[in-house]
Motif scaffolding. Structure first.
Motif, PDB file in Angstrom:
ATOM      1  N   GLY A  67       0.806  -1.213   0.000  1.00  0.00           N
ATOM      2  CA  GLY A  67       0.000   0.000   0.000  1.00  0.00           C
ATOM      3  C   GLY A  67       0.837   1.260   0.000  1.00  0.00           C
ATOM      4  O   GLY A  67       0.509   2.244  -0.662  1.00  0.00           O
ATOM      5  N   ASP A 220      -3.238  -2.885   2.739  1.00  0.00           N
ATOM      6  CA  ASP A 220      -2.891  -1.944   1.676  1.00  0.00           C
ATOM      7  C   ASP A 220      -3.373  -0.537   2.041  1.00  0.00           C
ATOM      8  O   ASP A 220      -2.671   0.450   1.828  1.00  0.00           O
ATOM      9  N   SER A 221      -4.565  -0.458   2.623  1.00  0.00           N
ATOM     10  CA  SER A 221      -5.151   0.836   2.980  1.00  0.00           C
ATOM     11  C   SER A 221      -4.396   1.493   4.129  1.00  0.00           C
ATOM     12  O   SER A 221      -4.163   2.710   4.116  1.00  0.00           O
ATOM     13  N   LYS A 292     -11.301  -4.338   7.194  1.00  0.00           N
ATOM     14  CA  LYS A 292     -11.395  -3.824   5.826  1.00  0.00           C
ATOM     15  C   LYS A 292     -12.272  -2.578   5.779  1.00  0.00           C
ATOM     16  O   LYS A 292     -11.936  -1.578   5.134  1.00  0.00           O
ATOM     17  N   CYS A 295     -10.370   0.386   7.848  1.00  0.00           N
ATOM     18  CA  CYS A 295      -9.093   0.789   7.228  1.00  0.00           C
ATOM     19  C   CYS A 295      -9.322   1.502   5.906  1.00  0.00           C
ATOM     20  O   CYS A 295      -8.635   2.493   5.601  1.00  0.00           O
ATOM     21  N   CYS A 296     -10.280   1.034   5.123  1.00  0.00           N
ATOM     22  CA  CYS A 296     -10.570   1.693   3.845  1.00  0.00           C
ATOM     23  C   CYS A 296     -11.186   3.070   4.062  1.00  0.00           C
ATOM     24  O   CYS A 296     -10.870   4.027   3.344  1.00  0.00           O
ATOM     25  N   TYR A 299      -8.360   5.398   5.039  1.00  0.00           N
ATOM     26  CA  TYR A 299      -7.543   5.743   3.871  1.00  0.00           C
ATOM     27  C   TYR A 299      -8.234   6.817   3.039  1.00  0.00           C
ATOM     28  O   TYR A 299      -7.611   7.809   2.631  1.00  0.00           O
ATOM     29  N   ARG A 300      -9.517   6.625   2.784  1.00  0.00           N
ATOM     30  CA  ARG A 300     -10.249   7.597   1.972  1.00  0.00           C
ATOM     31  C   ARG A 300     -10.246   8.979   2.616  1.00  0.00           C
ATOM     32  O   ARG A 300     -10.003   9.993   1.941  1.00  0.00           O
ATOM     33  N   ARG A 327      -6.603   5.184  -5.316  1.00  0.00           N
ATOM     34  CA  ARG A 327      -6.426   3.823  -4.796  1.00  0.00           C
ATOM     35  C   ARG A 327      -7.329   3.594  -3.583  1.00  0.00           C
ATOM     36  O   ARG A 327      -7.898   2.522  -3.417  1.00  0.00           O
ATOM     37  N   ALA A 328      -7.451   4.621  -2.741  1.00  0.00           N
ATOM     38  CA  ALA A 328      -8.316   4.508  -1.568  1.00  0.00           C
ATOM     39  C   ALA A 328      -9.763   4.283  -1.974  1.00  0.00           C
ATOM     40  O   ALA A 328     -10.473   3.449  -1.389  1.00  0.00           O
ATOM     41  N   ASN A 331     -10.079   0.702  -3.279  1.00  0.00           N
ATOM     42  CA  ASN A 331     -10.009  -0.251  -2.176  1.00  0.00           C
ATOM     43  C   ASN A 331     -11.351  -0.369  -1.459  1.00  0.00           C
ATOM     44  O   ASN A 331     -11.785  -1.458  -1.074  1.00  0.00           O
ATOM     45  N   GLU A 332     -12.008   0.777  -1.267  1.00  0.00           N
ATOM     46  CA  GLU A 332     -13.263   0.780  -0.520  1.00  0.00           C
ATOM     47  C   GLU A 332     -14.358   0.019  -1.258  1.00  0.00           C
ATOM     48  O   GLU A 332     -15.236  -0.577  -0.629  1.00  0.00           O
TER      49      GLU A 332
END
Length: 369
Positions: A67, A220-221, A292, A295-296, A299-300, A327-328, A331-332
């Motif tokens: 990530g 990754d996030s 998930k 974390c997503c 990240y966003r 990418r964020a 991922n979401e």
């Protein structure tokens, strides 16, 4: 069990290997080759098959670095394939595991394993595939694919070496660090030595695949969020306005403090989920799903604010801030949609059972640019 690698040393080695990855699908092969040179594809492959025989905790460190670098290397689906091959425990996949450990095999996998659109039938010892495997992730450079298909009246998972005639119809994405597409089969014949029936009942592998996929995207996030946070923190100390570094302004300090708190919480949740999976805890699936989701979201939010905190330059194409945000956002949306996931986790926590998941956002709208 082989001696476990030191996490800090593993992190440093992966970060060094990914330092030159240009974060585009065309650069994914470069990232893959460098990771293969230090043994990452074989990280969880048993030592007797040429792997490093490490646990989910060591693998967690790899996903964090993927990530950070926004790497396009197909580590996540390949690691999922290793899990499945080991879970079936028939020995039929040993040769494939050896090739994975050498870095010669890269997998593509479905973003949501609950969606099926393929049918499979046997003709002699060969396999005939018909239909379209859509929303496949990491299609660029894939040599194999994990596929779920209707087989003799039930769902079944297959590992398939992709024939030269089968090429992914690439799906344009706003996030150029990843590749997605569809594999189309028209009663395509797969020779006996080019496919493996992994499980005749899809349910036996669904939880394994979903939890691993969720953890990979969660890691990754967290890695991506931490990297763009550090870049933003550095920038606000260098950029001056009204004779002061903008990072000294209270509004910016408070926002960055919120970001740091969110990232630390996400990292802790991710670590807990990885340990739960490594120990085979009863709540490992729920822990991965919750990780998930949070974390997503973290990240966003961090990536969105990073563009604003960088000022005018953050809105330019030349600056990399927008790449983290894209990418964020992807991922979401990968896997179970956030709203459906939140509703399901809420019902499970309250003991009300699960709610039917709505149609995937990807299936309904796509993730095109």
């Amino acid at each position: 069990m082989a001696e476990l690698l030191d996490e800090e040393e593993l992190t440093a080695a992966v970060r060094s290997a990914l330092a030159a990855d240009d974060a585009l699908p065309s650069g994914g092969n470069m990232g893959w080759e460098k990771l293969a040179a230090i043994g990452v594809p074989g990280l969880t492959v048993p030592g007797r098959l040429g792997g490093l025989e490490q646990s989910a905790v060591q693998l967690a460190a790899v996903y964090l670095e993927m990530g950070r670098a926004r790497s396009s290397a197909a580590i996540l689906p390949t690691m999922i394939a290793i899990d499945i091959l080991l879970a079936t425990n028939t020995g039929r996949g040993d040769d494939l595991l050896r090739e994975i450990a050498k870095g010669n095999v890269r997998f593509a996998s479905p973003a949501d394993p609950r969606v099926r659109s393929l049918s499979a039938a046997c003709e002699g010892s060969d396999l005939l595939l018909d239909g379209t495997a859509s929303n496949m992730t990491f299609t660029t450079g894939a040599t194999h694919a994990l596929l779920v298909a209707d087989f003799e009246g039930a769902d079944a998972w297959f590992s398939v070496a992709l024939p030269l005639a089968v090429r992914a119809a690439e799906q344009p994405l706003w996030d150029q660090s990843r590749s997605m597409g569809a594999f189309r089969f028209d009663r395509t014949r797969i020779a006996a030595d080019q496919h493996l029936l992994l499980a005749e009942r899809r349910e036996t592998l669904d939880d394994l695949i979903v939890s691993h996929f969720d953890l990979g995207i969660a890691g990754d996030s967290v890695g991506g969020a931490r990297q763009i946070f550090e870049l933003t923190l550095e920038y606000v100390q260098l950029r001056h306005q009204f004779g002061r570094a903008i990072g000294s302004f209270q509004a910016i300090k408070h926002r960055l403090a919120d970001h740091y708190t969110m990232i630390e919480a996400a990292d802790a949740l991710y670590g807990h989920a990885c340990v739960a999976r490594a120990e085979g805890a009863s709540d490992a699936l729920e822990a991965a799903s919750a990780a998930k989701l949070f974390c997503c979201e973290t990240y966003r939010k961090v990536a969105t604010d990073a563009i604003q905190l960088h000022g005018g330059i953050g809105f330019t194409w030349e600056h990399e801030a927008h790449r983290f945000l894209k990418r964020a956002l992807l991922n979401e949306q990968l896997g179970e949609p956030p709203d459906a996931r939140l509703a399901r986790l809420g019902h499970e926590a309250l003991g009300n059972g699960t709610t039917p998941a709505p149609e995937s956002e990807m299936a309904r709208e796509g993730l095109s640019s």
